[in-house]
Design a protein around this motif. Structure first.
Motif, PDB file in Angstrom:
ATOM      1  N   ALA A  43      11.906  56.832  21.393  1.00 53.85           N
ATOM      2  CA  ALA A  43      13.350  56.881  21.148  1.00 53.85           C
ATOM      3  C   ALA A  43      13.714  56.381  19.751  1.00 53.85           C
ATOM      4  O   ALA A  43      14.886  56.361  19.397  1.00 53.85           O
ATOM      5  CB  ALA A  43      14.093  56.053  22.195  1.00 53.85           C
ATOM      6  N   ARG A  44      12.699  55.995  18.980  1.00 52.76           N
ATOM      7  CA  ARG A  44      12.953  55.454  17.650  1.00 52.76           C
ATOM      8  C   ARG A  44      12.366  56.371  16.581  1.00 52.76           C
ATOM      9  O   ARG A  44      11.372  57.081  16.815  1.00 52.76           O
ATOM     10  CB  ARG A  44      12.332  54.053  17.524  1.00 52.76           C
ATOM     11  CG  ARG A  44      12.876  53.075  18.544  1.00 52.76           C
ATOM     12  CD  ARG A  44      12.187  51.738  18.525  1.00 52.76           C
ATOM     13  NE  ARG A  44      12.528  50.932  17.363  1.00 52.76           N
ATOM     14  CZ  ARG A  44      12.235  49.642  17.238  1.00 52.76           C
ATOM     15  NH1 ARG A  44      11.586  49.009  18.205  1.00 52.76           N
ATOM     16  NH2 ARG A  44      12.588  48.976  16.167  1.00 52.76           N
ATOM     17  N   GLY A  97       7.585  49.525  16.024  1.00 58.74           N
ATOM     18  CA  GLY A  97       8.145  50.373  17.062  1.00 58.74           C
ATOM     19  C   GLY A  97       7.417  51.686  17.243  1.00 58.74           C
ATOM     20  O   GLY A  97       7.971  52.618  17.839  1.00 58.74           O
ATOM     21  N   PHE A  98       6.170  51.771  16.778  1.00 58.31           N
ATOM     22  CA  PHE A  98       5.478  53.065  16.792  1.00 58.31           C
ATOM     23  C   PHE A  98       5.240  53.616  18.195  1.00 58.31           C
ATOM     24  O   PHE A  98       4.973  54.808  18.360  1.00 58.31           O
ATOM     25  CB  PHE A  98       4.161  52.986  16.007  1.00 58.31           C
ATOM     26  CG  PHE A  98       3.064  52.159  16.634  1.00 58.31           C
ATOM     27  CD1 PHE A  98       2.338  52.611  17.722  1.00 58.31           C
ATOM     28  CD2 PHE A  98       2.726  50.916  16.088  1.00 58.31           C
ATOM     29  CE1 PHE A  98       1.307  51.860  18.265  1.00 58.31           C
ATOM     30  CE2 PHE A  98       1.696  50.151  16.636  1.00 58.31           C
ATOM     31  CZ  PHE A  98       0.987  50.631  17.731  1.00 58.31           C
ATOM     32  N   ASN A  99       5.340  52.774  19.218  1.00 60.67           N
ATOM     33  CA  ASN A  99       5.131  53.267  20.577  1.00 60.67           C
ATOM     34  C   ASN A  99       6.378  53.880  21.191  1.00 60.67           C
ATOM     35  O   ASN A  99       6.286  54.598  22.190  1.00 60.67           O
ATOM     36  CB  ASN A  99       4.660  52.126  21.484  1.00 60.67           C
ATOM     37  CG  ASN A  99       4.377  52.583  22.895  1.00 60.67           C
ATOM     38  OD1 ASN A  99       3.375  53.239  23.149  1.00 60.67           O
ATOM     39  ND2 ASN A  99       5.263  52.257  23.835  1.00 60.67           N
ATOM     40  N   ILE A 101      11.952  51.457  28.233  1.00 59.83           N
ATOM     41  CA  ILE A 101      11.117  50.500  28.965  1.00 59.83           C
ATOM     42  C   ILE A 101      10.892  50.968  30.398  1.00 59.83           C
ATOM     43  O   ILE A 101       9.786  50.836  30.945  1.00 59.83           O
ATOM     44  CB  ILE A 101      11.747  49.094  28.921  1.00 59.83           C
ATOM     45  CG1 ILE A 101      11.736  48.561  27.477  1.00 59.83           C
ATOM     46  CG2 ILE A 101      11.005  48.138  29.849  1.00 59.83           C
ATOM     47  CD1 ILE A 101      10.352  48.423  26.866  1.00 59.83           C
ATOM     48  N   ARG A 102      11.921  51.552  31.014  1.00 64.24           N
ATOM     49  CA  ARG A 102      11.721  52.099  32.355  1.00 64.24           C
ATOM     50  C   ARG A 102      10.699  53.230  32.337  1.00 64.24           C
ATOM     51  O   ARG A 102       9.866  53.350  33.249  1.00 64.24           O
ATOM     52  CB  ARG A 102      13.056  52.566  32.936  1.00 64.24           C
ATOM     53  CG  ARG A 102      13.976  51.402  33.326  1.00 64.24           C
ATOM     54  CD  ARG A 102      15.199  51.897  34.096  1.00 64.24           C
ATOM     55  NE  ARG A 102      16.136  52.607  33.228  1.00 64.24           N
ATOM     56  CZ  ARG A 102      17.155  52.028  32.595  1.00 64.24           C
ATOM     57  NH1 ARG A 102      17.361  50.723  32.714  1.00 64.24           N
ATOM     58  NH2 ARG A 102      17.971  52.738  31.846  1.00 64.24           N
ATOM     59  N   SER A 103      10.734  54.038  31.279  1.00 64.55           N
ATOM     60  CA  SER A 103       9.758  55.137  31.197  1.00 64.55           C
ATOM     61  C   SER A 103       8.345  54.602  30.983  1.00 64.55           C
ATOM     62  O   SER A 103       7.369  55.192  31.485  1.00 64.55           O
ATOM     63  CB  SER A 103      10.137  56.106  30.063  1.00 64.55           C
ATOM     64  OG  SER A 103       9.873  55.558  28.775  1.00 64.55           O
ATOM     65  N   GLY A 114      21.488  49.620  21.668  1.00 68.26           N
ATOM     66  CA  GLY A 114      21.085  50.737  20.832  1.00 68.26           C
ATOM     67  C   GLY A 114      20.112  50.300  19.751  1.00 68.26           C
ATOM     68  O   GLY A 114      20.042  49.121  19.387  1.00 68.26           O
ATOM     69  N   TYR A 115      19.373  51.264  19.211  1.00 67.95           N
ATOM     70  CA  TYR A 115      18.407  50.987  18.143  1.00 67.95           C
ATOM     71  C   TYR A 115      19.108  51.050  16.786  1.00 67.95           C
ATOM     72  O   TYR A 115      18.754  51.829  15.907  1.00 67.95           O
ATOM     73  CB  TYR A 115      17.261  51.997  18.194  1.00 67.95           C
ATOM     74  CG  TYR A 115      16.469  51.955  19.483  1.00 67.95           C
ATOM     75  CD1 TYR A 115      15.483  50.993  19.681  1.00 67.95           C
ATOM     76  CD2 TYR A 115      16.701  52.873  20.492  1.00 67.95           C
ATOM     77  CE1 TYR A 115      14.760  50.940  20.856  1.00 67.95           C
ATOM     78  CE2 TYR A 115      15.972  52.835  21.668  1.00 67.95           C
ATOM     79  CZ  TYR A 115      15.014  51.859  21.846  1.00 67.95           C
ATOM     80  OH  TYR A 115      14.285  51.816  23.010  1.00 67.95           O
TER      81      TYR A 115
END
Length: 226
Positions: free
Chosen positions: A200-201, A195-197, A43-45, A73-74
């Motif tokens: 990190a996932r 979560g496609f954006n 989110i920071r990125s 964590g995811y």
């Protein structure tokens, strides 16, 4: 690029937020609304990315009312903790108060847009209905909790983004949203999962992410320009 700041909501609650400022005069402000995993590196990125594109970006830590410094964590444990905070421990009124405080901060850059992901995508929908006096445009990604708020009419110009492979959000619900409010832009991305954006996932889809981001930038350029 960014810094941690403190926001005070209208009910007196204080939360932290990540603020990223652009180089030079801002084009406007953008509130970045977190997933259920908190204001984490991703989110920071995202906020840094909008700052790099010329916007004053503010990502409020919406879980701070319950627990400070949440970065999950995811994984199954992270999902369980995040869902409990988002869906059981917080009310939509509290979340809107904190988003409103973030919008006030972001308004230092001009007109304010809002972009959100997962739970944050649902909160973008609600904000477009309830905070149109503060939000000039909204873009929500794969919001799975829009249906309970479907009778709330979006007032601020709104884009929504969904993936065909997101089994948590039935396409029949996506079509129901589009049919209920034909003045909003609903985009469906073939082959994209929930979560496609998020890079990190495992579900990250760079093509869908790039297209949705460009649509969001175009949306903001149209509605946030002075």
């Amino acid at each position: 690029m960014g810094q941690t700041i403190e926001l005070t909501a209208s009910d007196g609650a204080t939360i932290s937020a990540y603020r990223a400022d652009p180089d030079g005069a801002p084009k406007g402000g953008v509130v970045v609304v977190q997933e259920i995993f908190g204001v984490n590196d991703h989110i920071r990125s995202v906020a840094d990315g909008y700052a790099a594109d010329g916007y004053l970006a503010v990502a409020p830590a919406l879980f701070d009312r319950v627990r400070g410094g949440v970065e999950l964590g995811y994984d199954a444990e992270g999902i369980d903790i995040g869902r409990k905070i988002a869906f059981e421990d917080l009310t939509s009124d509290q979340v809107m108060a904190d988003i409103s405080a973030a919008a006030d901060c972001a308004s230092e850059g001009g007109k304010v847009g809002i972009v959100g992901y997962c739970w944050g995508g649902s909160m973008c929908y609600v904000a477009s209905a309830r905070l149109a006096d503060r939000i000039a445009a909204a873009s929500g990604y794969y919001g799975g909790q829009i249906m309970p708020h479907l009778d709330e009419r979006p007032q601020a110009p709104l884009l929504l983004h969904f993936g065909t492979e997101d089994h948590g959000i039935p396409l029949e619900n996506v079509h129901a949203i589009a049919e209920r409010w034909d003045h909003i832009g609903v985009h469906i991305y073939d082959g994209a999962d929930h979560g496609f954006n998020c890079d990190a996932r495992a579900s990250f889809n760079p093509d869908a992410a790039a297209l949705a981001r460009q649509r969001t930038l175009d949306h903001f350029a149209e509605h946030l320009s002075t």
